[in-house]
Write a protein that holds these residues in place. Structure first.
Motif, PDB file in Angstrom:
ATOM      1  N   CYS A   1      -7.101  -2.002   1.070  1.00  0.00           N
ATOM      2  CA  CYS A   1      -6.081  -2.205   2.100  1.00  0.00           C
ATOM      3  C   CYS A   1      -6.767  -2.337   3.452  1.00  0.00           C
ATOM      4  CB  CYS A   1      -5.108  -1.027   2.101  1.00  0.00           C
ATOM      5  SG  CYS A   1      -3.853  -1.197   3.384  1.00  0.00           S
TER       6      CYS A   1
ATOM      7  N   HIS B   1       0.156   4.029   1.110  1.00  0.00           N
ATOM      8  CA  HIS B   1      -0.039   4.837   2.312  1.00  0.00           C
ATOM      9  C   HIS B   1       1.049   4.510   3.331  1.00  0.00           C
ATOM     10  CE1 HIS B   1      -2.455   5.729   6.183  1.00  0.00           C
ATOM     11  NE2 HIS B   1      -1.800   6.820   5.809  1.00  0.00           N
ATOM     12  N   ARG B   2       0.945   3.376   3.982  1.00  0.00           N
ATOM     13  CA  ARG B   2       1.964   3.048   4.981  1.00  0.00           C
ATOM     14  C   ARG B   2       2.482   1.622   4.848  1.00  0.00           C
ATOM     15  NH1 ARG B   2      -0.571   6.132  10.059  1.00  0.00           N
ATOM     16  NH2 ARG B   2       0.480   4.510  11.263  1.00  0.00           N
ATOM     17  N   GLY B   3       2.353   1.103   3.620  1.00  0.00           N
ATOM     18  CA  GLY B   3       3.101  -0.109   3.305  1.00  0.00           C
ATOM     19  C   GLY B   3       2.429  -1.430   3.554  1.00  0.00           C
ATOM     20  N   ASN B   4       1.205  -1.438   4.061  1.00  0.00           N
ATOM     21  CA  ASN B   4       0.555  -2.722   4.337  1.00  0.00           C
ATOM     22  C   ASN B   4       0.358  -3.524   3.044  1.00  0.00           C
ATOM     23  OD1 ASN B   4      -1.885  -4.537   5.347  1.00  0.00           O
ATOM     24  ND2 ASN B   4      -1.015  -3.500   7.113  1.00  0.00           N
TER      25      ASN B   4
ATOM     26  N   CYS C   1       0.836  -1.198   0.000  1.00  0.00           N
ATOM     27  CA  CYS C   1       0.000   0.000   0.000  1.00  0.00           C
ATOM     28  C   CYS C   1       0.873   1.250   0.000  1.00  0.00           C
ATOM     29  CB  CYS C   1      -0.899  -0.014   1.230  1.00  0.00           C
ATOM     30  SG  CYS C   1      -1.992   1.405   1.306  1.00  0.00           S
TER      31      CYS C   1
ATOM     32  N   PHE D   1      -5.692  -1.817   6.360  1.00  0.00           N
ATOM     33  CA  PHE D   1      -5.195  -0.965   7.452  1.00  0.00           C
ATOM     34  C   PHE D   1      -6.030   0.316   7.588  1.00  0.00           C
ATOM     35  CE2 PHE D   1      -0.751   0.283   9.372  1.00  0.00           C
ATOM     36  CZ  PHE D   1      -1.337   0.389  10.626  1.00  0.00           C
ATOM     37  N   HIS D   2      -6.154   1.124   6.507  1.00  0.00           N
ATOM     38  CA  HIS D   2      -6.950   2.355   6.589  1.00  0.00           C
ATOM     39  C   HIS D   2      -7.923   2.492   5.429  1.00  0.00           C
ATOM     40  CE1 HIS D   2      -2.883   3.075   8.357  1.00  0.00           C
ATOM     41  NE2 HIS D   2      -3.598   3.443   9.394  1.00  0.00           N
ATOM     42  N   ASN D   3      -8.155   1.323   4.768  1.00  0.00           N
ATOM     43  CA  ASN D   3      -9.250   1.242   3.794  1.00  0.00           C
ATOM     44  C   ASN D   3      -9.042   1.972   2.471  1.00  0.00           C
ATOM     45  OD1 ASN D   3     -11.639  -0.380   4.272  1.00  0.00           O
ATOM     46  ND2 ASN D   3     -12.768   1.409   3.541  1.00  0.00           N
ATOM     47  N   TRP D   4      -7.821   2.267   2.107  1.00  0.00           N
ATOM     48  CA  TRP D   4      -7.611   2.785   0.750  1.00  0.00           C
ATOM     49  C   TRP D   4      -7.962   1.672  -0.238  1.00  0.00           C
ATOM     50  CZ3 TRP D   4      -2.771   6.303  -0.232  1.00  0.00           C
ATOM     51  CH2 TRP D   4      -2.776   7.365   0.677  1.00  0.00           C
TER      52      TRP D   4
HETATM   53  S1  FES Z   1      -1.470   1.273   4.977  1.00  0.00           S
HETATM   54 FE1  FES Z   1      -2.921   0.905   3.435  1.00  0.00          FE
HETATM   55  S2  FES Z   1      -4.482   2.303   3.857  1.00  0.00           S
HETATM   56 FE2  FES Z   1      -2.989   2.744   5.331  1.00  0.00          FE
END
Ligand code: FES
Ligand SMILES: [Fe+2]
Length: 419
Positions: free
Chosen positions: A104, A86-89, A84, A106-109
């Motif tokens: 994703c 955003h923060r790599g998930n 991801c 983690f934060h739903n992107w």
């Molecule tokens: S790490 Fe994927 S939405 Fe935040």
């Protein structure tokens, strides 16, 4: 990828036919291989038949990197990195499925299956910032040959056709065994993990010197007569296609025996539907030739091994950690054959199969062995006095000679010494 790659001089580790054992065990060498081989050259990823429908996806890899192979709404195959922005998930955790979008956890992107960012949660938090650049990473170059999909992390470089060179013809030879001219990799994959360097696996796939010894037990149990292919009287050949691609060409031996389907341990009479479909597709004479020659035994550098009845994909995970993903070859329009191909695959490389278990034991023992201090060098000179060029200009020698290993190391050196 942001890679800083320095030229390397391997003259202290590769001397003619002598290879220094540290090339298999040095973690720094492995890191450099990732940059100069796995993240630069063309690497086999998957087969188009694994994502037949729009929005199908399957989790694959390029070296240790997970890659999502998708069939987009545009019908094209995409290779996306599973990370991801955003923060790599990791956005995809299922081995395969059908999805227009990936979300994703983690934060739903949410991302389209061609990688574009489609939506993100609580958008007010980003005011009117342009988010269009924040898609999933893509493998910059994707190309396929006869349904075999390859990816390259290098934005520029040789085309896939340049990379495959003469070895492309072996894939053509494989596809000829399907009455419809296509293979399908739809039987599911087994994974075999060994504590050994990936290059032991790569070299072994076209090492014709070991089967008579390592596989003596399976040849005996199966009463297959395959052992003769790798004896010192065999007329089979080893071949170096260049670019690291190598094969054991068993056709001379099968032609000498002149038995259609003998390569598969059977006869056309036992597979009447297949034999007549082949004759309808190719004409009786050509079908007979194809059924005598059998499917190829070819190692496409660095990771696609077409092993007559199976496809192996080599995945390096660490300097001493390698996974082989294996599936039964399936021939489009060859239903009668396909059941036997699956059965023989389970028998030879399934959980209770001898074939890969015997090879795996060799990989792990060799990996432990080369860590002993002396002698430091491996010797790959077998058959250098009798190697010669064939009509196409490729180096060939006897089935048990080390032409393939020498070809692999020449190509390896070129890649590793490049800037
Ligand atoms: S790490 Fe994927 S939405 Fe935040
Ligand atoms: Fe083997």
């Amino acid at each position: 990828m942001n890679l800083s790659v320095q030229p390397t001089d391997l003259s202290d580790r590769i001397r003619g036919e002598h290879i220094h054992g540290s090339l298999y065990t040095d973690p720094a060498v492995f890191q450099e291989e990732l940059e100069k081989i796995w993240y630069r050259t063309w690497v086999y990823v998957g087969h188009e038949s694994e994502v037949p429908e729009t929005n199908d996806f399957v989790l694959k890899s390029i070296g240790p990197q997970p890659v999502i192979m998708t069939r987009g709404a545009d019908g094209e195959v995409h290779l996306l990195q599973n990370r991801c922005p955003h923060r790599g998930n990791q956005v995809c955790t299922r081995a395969k499925g059908n999805a227009r979008r990936f979300t994703c956890p983690f934060h739903n992107w949410t991302f389209e299956n061609d990688g574009r960012l489609a939506a993100y949660a609580f958008p007010e938090g980003y005011a009117d910032r342009d988010m269009s650049e924040l898609g999933l990473g893509r493998v910059p170059r994707v190309a396929s040959y006869r349904g075999f999909v390859f990816g390259s992390f290098a934005g520029t470089g040789p085309t896939l056709a340049d990379h495959l060179g003469g070895a492309a013809e072996t894939i053509d030879r494989l596809c000829e065994h399907s009455p419809e001219g296509e293979v399908e990799l739809t039987a599911g994959f087994l994974q075999h993990r060994v504590k050994a360097n990936w290059k032991f696996v790569l070299e072994n796939e076209t090492d014709g010197y070991h089967p008579a010894f390592v596989h003596a037990s399976i040849f005996k149990v199966a009463e297959s007569g395959l052992g003769g292919l790798y004896g010192d009287r065999s007329t089979a050949l080893t071949r170096d296609f260049g670019n690291g691609h190598t094969e054991i060409d068993l056709r001379p031996e099968f032609r000498r025996l002149d038995r259609p389907m003998g390569w598969f341990g059977t006869t056309p009479e036992k597979l009447p539907d297949y034999a007549s479909a082949m004759a309808a597709a190719h004409g009786a004479d050509k079908a007979r030739e194809i059924m005598i020659d059998g499917t190829p035994h070819v190692m496409i550098f660095p990771n696609l091994f077409i092993a007559e009845i199976q496809i192996f994909v080599i995945q390096p995970r660490a300097v001493d950690d390698t996974v082989q993903h294996v599936t039964a070859l399936q021939l489009k329009g060859g239903r009668e054959m396909n059941r036997r191909l699956r059965q023989q695959t389970m028998g030879s490389v399934g959980p209770a199969g001898f074939l890969l278990a015997d090879d795996s034991e060799m990989y792990e023992r060799t990996h432990r062995g080369v860590q002993s201090l002396q002698p430091e060098w491996l010797f790959l000179g077998r058959g250098d006095h009798r190697e010669r060029r064939d009509a196409d200009g490729y180096m060939v020698a006897h089935a048990t000679d080390e032409v393939p290993s020498r070809g692999i190391w020449q190509h390896y050196r070129r890649l590793m010494e490049a800037a």
